[in-house]
Design a protein around this motif. Structure first.
Motif, PDB file in Angstrom:
ATOM      1  N   ALA A  59       0.817  -1.209   0.000  1.00 17.91           N
ATOM      2  CA  ALA A  59       0.000   0.000   0.000  1.00 17.91           C
ATOM      3  C   ALA A  59       0.853   1.262   0.000  1.00 17.91           C
ATOM      4  O   ALA A  59       0.612   2.185  -0.775  1.00 17.91           O
ATOM      5  N   THR A  60       1.878   1.323   0.841  1.00 20.21           N
ATOM      6  CA  THR A  60       2.654   2.542   0.965  1.00 20.21           C
ATOM      7  C   THR A  60       3.596   2.748  -0.213  1.00 20.21           C
ATOM      8  O   THR A  60       4.010   3.862  -0.484  1.00 20.21           O
ATOM      9  N   ARG A  61       3.921   1.686  -0.913  1.00 18.77           N
ATOM     10  CA  ARG A  61       4.750   1.854  -2.100  1.00 18.77           C
ATOM     11  C   ARG A  61       3.937   2.403  -3.269  1.00 18.77           C
ATOM     12  O   ARG A  61       4.491   2.798  -4.276  1.00 18.77           O
ATOM     13  N   GLY A  62       2.608   2.357  -3.133  1.00 21.20           N
ATOM     14  CA  GLY A  62       1.766   2.814  -4.225  1.00 21.20           C
ATOM     15  C   GLY A  62       1.772   1.868  -5.401  1.00 21.20           C
ATOM     16  O   GLY A  62       1.478   2.257  -6.525  1.00 21.20           O
ATOM     17  N   THR A  68       4.416  19.767   5.007  1.00 17.15           N
ATOM     18  CA  THR A  68       3.230  19.988   4.190  1.00 17.15           C
ATOM     19  C   THR A  68       2.157  19.031   4.657  1.00 17.15           C
ATOM     20  O   THR A  68       1.954  17.964   4.070  1.00 17.15           O
ATOM     21  N   PRO A  69       1.439  19.384   5.734  1.00 14.75           N
ATOM     22  CA  PRO A  69       0.486  18.451   6.321  1.00 14.75           C
ATOM     23  C   PRO A  69      -0.672  18.111   5.410  1.00 14.75           C
ATOM     24  O   PRO A  69      -1.345  17.116   5.618  1.00 14.75           O
ATOM     25  N   LEU A  70      -0.935  18.945   4.402  1.00 12.16           N
ATOM     26  CA  LEU A  70      -2.065  18.686   3.526  1.00 12.16           C
ATOM     27  C   LEU A  70      -1.647  18.009   2.227  1.00 12.16           C
ATOM     28  O   LEU A  70      -2.425  17.908   1.292  1.00 12.16           O
ATOM     29  N   GLN A  71      -0.417  17.567   2.171  1.00  9.25           N
ATOM     30  CA  GLN A  71       0.055  16.906   0.958  1.00  9.25           C
ATOM     31  C   GLN A  71      -0.616  15.545   0.814  1.00  9.25           C
ATOM     32  O   GLN A  71      -0.527  14.701   1.685  1.00  9.25           O
ATOM     33  N   PRO A  72      -1.325  15.267  -0.297  1.00  7.85           N
ATOM     34  CA  PRO A  72      -1.962  13.961  -0.455  1.00  7.85           C
ATOM     35  C   PRO A  72      -0.919  12.856  -0.507  1.00  7.85           C
ATOM     36  O   PRO A  72       0.164  13.030  -1.060  1.00  7.85           O
ATOM     37  N   THR A  73      -1.226  11.741   0.095  1.00  7.26           N
ATOM     38  CA  THR A  73      -0.329  10.600   0.055  1.00  7.26           C
ATOM     39  C   THR A  73      -0.919   9.523  -0.822  1.00  7.26           C
ATOM     40  O   THR A  73      -2.123   9.479  -1.063  1.00  7.26           O
ATOM     41  N   GLY A  74      -0.070   8.608  -1.318  1.00  7.49           N
ATOM     42  CA  GLY A  74      -0.563   7.525  -2.139  1.00  7.49           C
ATOM     43  C   GLY A  74      -1.505   6.608  -1.387  1.00  7.49           C
ATOM     44  O   GLY A  74      -2.383   5.985  -1.980  1.00  7.49           O
ATOM     45  N   PHE A  75      -1.341   6.540  -0.066  1.00  3.53           N
ATOM     46  CA  PHE A  75      -2.156   5.630   0.730  1.00  3.53           C
ATOM     47  C   PHE A  75      -3.625   6.014   0.692  1.00  3.53           C
ATOM     48  O   PHE A  75      -4.501   5.167   0.531  1.00  3.53           O
ATOM     49  N   ILE A 120      -5.195   2.287  -1.914  1.00  3.47           N
ATOM     50  CA  ILE A 120      -5.685   1.195  -1.071  1.00  3.47           C
ATOM     51  C   ILE A 120      -6.139   1.698   0.295  1.00  3.47           C
ATOM     52  O   ILE A 120      -6.837   0.990   1.035  1.00  3.47           O
ATOM     53  N   GLY A 121      -5.781   2.935   0.657  1.00  2.00           N
ATOM     54  CA  GLY A 121      -6.035   3.422   1.998  1.00  2.00           C
ATOM     55  C   GLY A 121      -7.498   3.458   2.401  1.00  2.00           C
ATOM     56  O   GLY A 121      -7.872   2.975   3.477  1.00  2.00           O
ATOM     57  N   LEU A 166      -8.981   0.061   3.176  1.00  3.27           N
ATOM     58  CA  LEU A 166      -8.456  -0.497   4.422  1.00  3.27           C
ATOM     59  C   LEU A 166      -9.042   0.217   5.637  1.00  3.27           C
ATOM     60  O   LEU A 166      -9.352  -0.419   6.645  1.00  3.27           O
ATOM     61  N   VAL A 167      -9.190   1.534   5.546  1.00  6.08           N
ATOM     62  CA  VAL A 167      -9.790   2.277   6.654  1.00  6.08           C
ATOM     63  C   VAL A 167     -11.229   1.816   6.864  1.00  6.08           C
ATOM     64  O   VAL A 167     -11.681   1.602   7.996  1.00  6.08           O
ATOM     65  N   TRP A 168     -11.983   1.667   5.773  1.00  9.61           N
ATOM     66  CA  TRP A 168     -13.366   1.198   5.899  1.00  9.61           C
ATOM     67  C   TRP A 168     -13.409  -0.183   6.534  1.00  9.61           C
ATOM     68  O   TRP A 168     -14.254  -0.456   7.404  1.00  9.61           O
ATOM     69  N   THR A 169     -12.500  -1.057   6.113  1.00  6.23           N
ATOM     70  CA  THR A 169     -12.468  -2.414   6.680  1.00  6.23           C
ATOM     71  C   THR A 169     -12.187  -2.371   8.172  1.00  6.23           C
ATOM     72  O   THR A 169     -12.834  -3.068   8.964  1.00  6.23           O
ATOM     73  N   ALA A 170     -11.217  -1.548   8.583  1.00  2.00           N
ATOM     74  CA  ALA A 170     -10.877  -1.463  10.002  1.00  2.00           C
ATOM     75  C   ALA A 170     -12.037  -0.913  10.822  1.00  2.00           C
ATOM     76  O   ALA A 170     -12.364  -1.433  11.897  1.00  2.00           O
ATOM     77  N   LEU A 171     -12.693   0.141  10.316  1.00  2.00           N
ATOM     78  CA  LEU A 171     -13.793   0.747  11.070  1.00  2.00           C
ATOM     79  C   LEU A 171     -15.040  -0.131  11.065  1.00  2.00           C
ATOM     80  O   LEU A 171     -15.729  -0.261  12.079  1.00  2.00           O
ATOM     81  N   HIS A 172     -15.330  -0.736   9.931  1.00  2.00           N
ATOM     82  CA  HIS A 172     -16.582  -1.494   9.792  1.00  2.00           C
ATOM     83  C   HIS A 172     -16.475  -2.869  10.437  1.00  2.00           C
ATOM     84  O   HIS A 172     -17.397  -3.288  11.155  1.00  2.00           O
TER      85      HIS A 172
END
Length: 297
Positions: free
Chosen positions: A56-59, A137-144, A150-151, A154-160
């Motif tokens: 995921a983090t490698r994009g 740059t806190p507002l810089q979009p990340t690949g995650f 994929i982010g 994965l976030v939805w899976t963790a929360l749901h």
């Protein structure tokens, strides 16, 4: 667990047996899986989570290419199973007066599994810059958490799955487990295992609160970054021009660049709305957790 009147230990055991069978059916078939299918112990989670995060983090993958995220989803569901096992053991202990060692062990296992999952999401989304960091740059979009990344799945899976099952079970335990202290708030003799179980529950609740809060902040930063996409301000679309250079025929299409810009604008708007919806889920879960007050073991 929430049925009235008293909790039916037999019904809880029957439900857990069905959950174990479902978990065994979803587990990867290996030579050793048949011998450990009945055990609630977590499969080799660390390696699977590391692989998921690495990709995921490698994009190197998108949500469409990696939408099944089987390992992460299975481990998220397993967090709920471990919490359910702990609640089942607690019901049995309250009904029969048996020891609380099993419930303590299962609560600790659920906490460890949940921490690993939430750490995966936190690491993928990065950490906010330190105060006073002028170059950050806190507002810089990340690949995650970028569009198509994929982010968000994965976030939805963790929360749901993970939080969605562990949270109500943990709250039920907090309201139901008997206290181990006497009038002087000292642990009664013979109730040490119950006190240890309540301490394990406090760790699980703390893990939930910290993890949900971090995910909410992460989603807020990502949504702010997505809302600042240049295409939303009507800026020229460099991607459309680049495509026209690579494929000369595209440059001859009337309105090619404007259409590329419109597509990117629609994607950015939809992605921002999606991230904000996920953040609302995290905020609601955190509010529910805090509404019950501090848990005192």
């Amino acid at each position: 667990l929430l049925q009235k009147p008293a909790h039916d230990a037999g019904l809880v055991a029957e439900s857990l047996a069905a959950a174990r069978q479902a978990a065994a059916a979803a587990a990867p078939q290996t030579a050793s899986s048949s011998s450990s299918a009945a055990s609630p112990a977590l499969p080799p989670a660390d390696a699977e989570l590391r692989l998921t995060l690495e990709v995921a983090t490698r994009g190197r993958c998108s949500a469409w290419a990696f939408s099944d995220a089987v390992g992460f989803t299975r481990l998220s569901l397993h967090c709920g199973l471990l919490a359910g096992e702990a609640a089942g053991s607690a019901v049995q202990s309250m009904a029969s007066g048996e020891g609380w060692e099993a419930a303590e062990h299962q609560l600790l296992g659920a906490t460890a599994a949940l921490e690993a999952l939430l750490a995966c999401v936190r690491s993928g989304g990065g950490t906010p810059p330190a105060d006073g960091d002028q170059g950050a740059t806190p507002l810089q979009p990340t690949g995650f958490l970028a569009p198509g990344g994929i982010g968000a799945p994965l976030v939805w899976t963790a929360l749901h799955h993970a939080v969605g099952m562990v949270l109500p079970i943990a709250l039920w335990c907090g309201a139901t487990l008997p206290k181990a202290g006497g009038s002087g708030k000292k642990v009664k003799q013979g109730q040490e295992a119950l006190h240890a179980t309540r301490l394990a529950l406090r760790s699980l609740l703390a893990c939930l609160q910290a993890g949900i809060a971090d995910i909410g902040e992460l989603l807020g930063r990502a949504a702010a970054a997505a809302s600042m996409e240049p295409c939303l301000d009507g800026a020229a679309d460099p991607l459309g021009a680049a495509l026209a250079d690579d494929v000369p025929a595209l440059g001859e299409l009337p309105g090619h660049e404007s259409r590329c810009l419109e597509v990117r604008r629609m994607v950015a708007q939809a992605h921002t709305k999606h991230l904000l919806s996920l953040q609302e889920v995290a905020i609601a879960q955190l509010a529910l957790l805090k509404s019950r007050g501090a848990f005192k073991p």
